[in-house]
Design a protein around this motif. Structure first.
Motif, PDB file in Angstrom:
ATOM      1  N   LEU A 176      -8.973   2.331 -11.469  1.00  0.00           N
ATOM      2  CA  LEU A 176      -8.704   3.350 -12.744  1.00  0.00           C
ATOM      3  C   LEU A 176      -7.818   4.434 -11.923  1.00  0.00           C
ATOM      4  O   LEU A 176      -7.062   4.740 -12.461  1.00  0.00           O
ATOM      5  N   LEU A 177      -9.135   5.172 -11.573  1.00  0.00           N
ATOM      6  CA  LEU A 177      -8.193   6.384 -10.788  1.00  0.00           C
ATOM      7  C   LEU A 177      -7.679   6.303  -9.098  1.00  0.00           C
ATOM      8  O   LEU A 177      -6.918   7.428  -9.284  1.00  0.00           O
ATOM      9  N   ALA A 178      -7.690   5.062  -8.667  1.00  0.00           N
ATOM     10  CA  ALA A 178      -6.984   5.265  -7.875  1.00  0.00           C
ATOM     11  C   ALA A 178      -5.158   5.306  -8.323  1.00  0.00           C
ATOM     12  O   ALA A 178      -4.888   5.583  -7.416  1.00  0.00           O
ATOM     13  N   VAL A 179      -5.235   4.615  -9.532  1.00  0.00           N
ATOM     14  CA  VAL A 179      -3.760   4.417  -9.437  1.00  0.00           C
ATOM     15  C   VAL A 179      -3.316   5.780 -10.169  1.00  0.00           C
ATOM     16  O   VAL A 179      -2.234   6.113  -9.750  1.00  0.00           O
ATOM     17  N   CYS A 180      -4.228   7.017 -10.799  1.00  0.00           N
ATOM     18  CA  CYS A 180      -3.469   8.035 -10.704  1.00  0.00           C
ATOM     19  C   CYS A 180      -3.866   9.141 -10.184  1.00  0.00           C
ATOM     20  O   CYS A 180      -2.917  10.353  -9.396  1.00  0.00           O
ATOM     21  N   THR A 181      -4.627   8.703  -8.603  1.00  0.00           N
ATOM     22  CA  THR A 181      -4.668   9.752  -7.944  1.00  0.00           C
ATOM     23  C   THR A 181      -4.279   9.334  -6.022  1.00  0.00           C
ATOM     24  O   THR A 181      -3.814  10.199  -5.375  1.00  0.00           O
ATOM     25  N   ASN A 182      -3.701   7.778  -5.859  1.00  0.00           N
ATOM     26  CA  ASN A 182      -3.368   7.580  -4.530  1.00  0.00           C
ATOM     27  C   ASN A 182      -2.323   8.075  -4.256  1.00  0.00           C
ATOM     28  O   ASN A 182      -1.603   8.316  -4.951  1.00  0.00           O
ATOM     29  N   ASP A 183      -1.859   8.148  -3.072  1.00  0.00           N
ATOM     30  CA  ASP A 183      -1.106   8.661  -2.492  1.00  0.00           C
ATOM     31  C   ASP A 183       0.576   7.786  -3.116  1.00  0.00           C
ATOM     32  O   ASP A 183       1.280   7.894  -2.764  1.00  0.00           O
ATOM     33  N   PHE A 184       0.287   6.451  -2.924  1.00  0.00           N
ATOM     34  CA  PHE A 184       1.481   5.020  -3.310  1.00  0.00           C
ATOM     35  C   PHE A 184       0.911   4.573  -4.882  1.00  0.00           C
ATOM     36  O   PHE A 184      -0.686   3.930  -4.122  1.00  0.00           O
ATOM     37  N   VAL A 185       1.583   3.606  -5.447  1.00  0.00           N
ATOM     38  CA  VAL A 185       1.477   2.794  -6.127  1.00  0.00           C
ATOM     39  C   VAL A 185       2.717   1.935  -6.388  1.00  0.00           C
ATOM     40  O   VAL A 185       3.199   1.921  -7.139  1.00  0.00           O
ATOM     41  N   ALA A 186       2.224   0.822  -6.651  1.00  0.00           N
ATOM     42  CA  ALA A 186       3.326  -0.690  -6.826  1.00  0.00           C
ATOM     43  C   ALA A 186       2.400  -1.240  -6.723  1.00  0.00           C
ATOM     44  O   ALA A 186       2.046  -1.821  -6.401  1.00  0.00           O
ATOM     45  N   ARG A 187       3.099  -2.324  -7.585  1.00  0.00           N
ATOM     46  CA  ARG A 187       3.398  -3.274  -8.011  1.00  0.00           C
ATOM     47  C   ARG A 187       4.267  -4.561  -6.639  1.00  0.00           C
ATOM     48  O   ARG A 187       5.174  -4.370  -6.748  1.00  0.00           O
ATOM     49  N   LEU A 247      -2.098  -5.225  -7.337  1.00  0.00           N
ATOM     50  CA  LEU A 247      -1.187  -3.605  -7.651  1.00  0.00           C
ATOM     51  C   LEU A 247      -1.688  -3.027  -6.346  1.00  0.00           C
ATOM     52  O   LEU A 247      -2.986  -2.716  -6.403  1.00  0.00           O
ATOM     53  N   PHE A 248      -0.760  -2.611  -5.801  1.00  0.00           N
ATOM     54  CA  PHE A 248      -0.933  -2.466  -3.840  1.00  0.00           C
ATOM     55  C   PHE A 248      -1.365  -0.360  -4.496  1.00  0.00           C
ATOM     56  O   PHE A 248      -0.466   0.182  -4.905  1.00  0.00           O
ATOM     57  N   THR A 249      -2.371   0.322  -4.263  1.00  0.00           N
ATOM     58  CA  THR A 249      -2.893   1.956  -4.337  1.00  0.00           C
ATOM     59  C   THR A 249      -3.183   2.054  -2.755  1.00  0.00           C
ATOM     60  O   THR A 249      -3.241   1.366  -1.879  1.00  0.00           O
ATOM     61  N   GLY A 250      -3.620   3.085  -2.546  1.00  0.00           N
ATOM     62  CA  GLY A 250      -3.137   3.344  -0.828  1.00  0.00           C
ATOM     63  C   GLY A 250      -2.980   5.078  -0.839  1.00  0.00           C
ATOM     64  O   GLY A 250      -2.859   6.367  -1.471  1.00  0.00           O
ATOM     65  N   THR A 251      -3.385   5.268   0.610  1.00  0.00           N
ATOM     66  CA  THR A 251      -3.077   6.414   0.880  1.00  0.00           C
ATOM     67  C   THR A 251      -2.379   6.645   1.806  1.00  0.00           C
ATOM     68  O   THR A 251      -2.031   5.176   2.969  1.00  0.00           O
ATOM     69  N   VAL A 252      -1.407   7.833   2.292  1.00  0.00           N
ATOM     70  CA  VAL A 252      -0.779   7.888   3.871  1.00  0.00           C
ATOM     71  C   VAL A 252      -1.387   8.893   4.360  1.00  0.00           C
ATOM     72  O   VAL A 252      -1.586   9.922   3.827  1.00  0.00           O
ATOM     73  N   ARG A 253      -1.041   8.221   6.151  1.00  0.00           N
ATOM     74  CA  ARG A 253      -1.915   9.330   6.584  1.00  0.00           C
ATOM     75  C   ARG A 253      -1.072   9.398   7.801  1.00  0.00           C
ATOM     76  O   ARG A 253      -0.208   8.053   8.414  1.00  0.00           O
ATOM     77  N   PHE A 254      -0.110   9.954   8.422  1.00  0.00           N
ATOM     78  CA  PHE A 254       0.386  10.095   9.491  1.00  0.00           C
ATOM     79  C   PHE A 254       2.032   9.566   9.024  1.00  0.00           C
ATOM     80  O   PHE A 254       1.918   8.821  10.112  1.00  0.00           O
ATOM     81  N   GLY A 255       2.358   9.530   7.918  1.00  0.00           N
ATOM     82  CA  GLY A 255       3.292   8.738   7.893  1.00  0.00           C
ATOM     83  C   GLY A 255       2.855   6.820   7.715  1.00  0.00           C
ATOM     84  O   GLY A 255       4.261   6.746   7.571  1.00  0.00           O
ATOM     85  N   GLU A 256       1.719   6.828   7.740  1.00  0.00           N
ATOM     86  CA  GLU A 256       1.543   4.919   7.491  1.00  0.00           C
ATOM     87  C   GLU A 256       0.968   5.225   6.327  1.00  0.00           C
ATOM     88  O   GLU A 256       0.210   5.384   5.808  1.00  0.00           O
ATOM     89  N   ALA A 257       1.552   3.854   5.570  1.00  0.00           N
ATOM     90  CA  ALA A 257       0.274   3.536   4.770  1.00  0.00           C
ATOM     91  C   ALA A 257      -0.522   2.610   4.980  1.00  0.00           C
ATOM     92  O   ALA A 257      -1.006   1.660   5.292  1.00  0.00           O
TER      93      ALA A 257
END
Length: 288
Positions: A176-187, A247-257
C-alpha cells in the motif's frame, strides 16, 4: 597502481592535509567539473567538493592529487541518516581510484579498471565521503573521472538496483505504501522476459499509468495504443510472461525502472478495498 586492498601508507599525508584545509574549496551545487591542470603545482593538496542535491554528476579532467566529494541532501532531516548513495561511472571514466573516507579510514570502492564497466555501486551515506585519488602517470594522455550519483531513500523498492535484493513478496503495508511513494505505479501485463548477465529485463504493456517520475514508459503509435516499457529486476527472481494483470511499482535509478512491489492486480484490489473499509489506506488510488 594501488592494490585491491590498499593501506593508508601513501594516502595518510593527503588525508591529514585535508583535515587542515577543509574549507579550501566549497560549492553547494548538484554537479561539479574540475581539471587537474589547475592543480598541477600543488598536487599534494586535497580539495573538498560539496554536492547537496538528490542527484547530479562529477567530471574531473586530467586528475592529479586527490579530491574529497561530500554528498549530502539539501535539507537537514533525521531521515537523511538512512539515505544511501548510488554512483554510476561513465564508460570512459579512468585516471583514479575511488575510496570511501570515514574519519580518515579508507575503504576501496572502485579501482580505475573497474569504472569502465559502468556498474552502479551503492553505499550508506554514513559510510563517509568519496576520496578520489589520481593514479600517478608518466605520460600526459588525457584521462577523465566521471560519474553520476543519486541519493536513495529507504522506502520499499529503493534497493531494487542491488543484484542481491530479495525477491520475497511485499507485505500488505509495504504494498500500500509503495503505491503512494514509489517513482512509478502502473497496471499492466508482462509481455516478455529477457535474462541478461546481471539482471532480468521485463517488457511490460501498460493499460493504466498512475504515475511515473521520468518517462520510463512511452505511449505507442497507431498500432500500439498503450504505454510500453522495460523494468529491470535481479536475475534470480524467476518472473515469467503471460501470468495475468499486475500492479507494477518501483524506483527509477539513472533513468532506468527497477521493480519494487508487483502484486497481481486482483490481489491489490482486495487488499485496497479492505484497507478502505478500515480507514487505513495511506493514499487514494482510482481503481475504476
Amino acid at each position: 597502481m594501488l592494490s585491491a586492498t590498499p593501506t593508508l601508507g601513501s594516502l595518510l599525508p593527503l588525508v591529514l592535509l585535508c583535515r587542515m584545509c577543509a574549507g579550501q574549496y566549497s560549492s553547494d551545487q548538484c554537479s561539479w567539473k574540475g581539471s587537474g591542470l589547475t592543480h598541477e603545482g600543488h598536487t599534494r593538496d586535497v580539495e573538498q567538493v560539496y554536492l547537496r542535491c538528490s542527484q547530479g554528476s562529477l567530471e574531473w579532467l586530467y586528475p592529479t592529487g586527490a579530491i574529497i566529494v561530500n554528498l549530502r541532501p539539501n535539507m537537514v532531516s533525521p531521515a537523511a541518516a538512512r539515505l544511501s548513495v548510488c554512483v554510476k561511472p561513465s564508460a570512459d571514466s579512468s585516471g583514479t581510484n575511488i575510496y570511501l573516507d570515514r574519519n580518515g579510514k579508507l575503504r576501496l570502492l572502485l579501482r580505475e579498471q573497474d569504472q569502465a564497466q559502468g556498474k552502479v555501486h551503492c553505499f550508506s551515506i554514513q559510510e563517509g565521503a568519496l576520496f578520489i585519488e589520481a593514479v600517478p602517470r608518466t605520460d600526459i594522455s588525457r584521462r577523465t573521472t566521471a560519474f553520476q550519483y543519486e541519493l536513495v531513500s529507504d522506502r520499499p523498492g529503493a534497493e531494487a538496483h542491488s543484484l542481491n535484493a530479495p525477491c520475497q513478496p511485499c507485505s500488505d503495508d509495504e504494498m500500500l505504501l509503495a503505491v503512494c511513494t514509489n517513482d512509478f505505479v502502473a497496471r499492466g501485463i508482462i509481455k516478455k522476459v529477457e535474462q541478461q548477465e546481471e539482471h532480468s529485463s521485463v517488457t511490460v504493456e501498460i493499460s493504466r499509468l498512475y504515475r511515473q517520475k521520468t518517462q520510463v514508459f512511452v505511449y505507442g503509435g497507431v498500432r500500439v495504443r498503450r504505454w510500453t516499457g522495460h523494468i529491470k529486476m535481479p536475475p534470480h527472481c524467476g518472473v515469467r510472461s503471460g501470468e495475468g494483470e499486475f500492479l507494477f511499482t518501483g524506483t527509477v535509478r539513472f533513468g532506468e525502472a527497477w521493480m519494487g512491489c508487483a502484486p497481481r492486480y486482483k490481489d491489490f484490489l482486495r487488499l485496497y478495498d479492505d484497507a478502505q473499509q478500515q480507514g487505513t489506506n495511506p493514499c487514494h488510488v482510482d481503481t475504476d
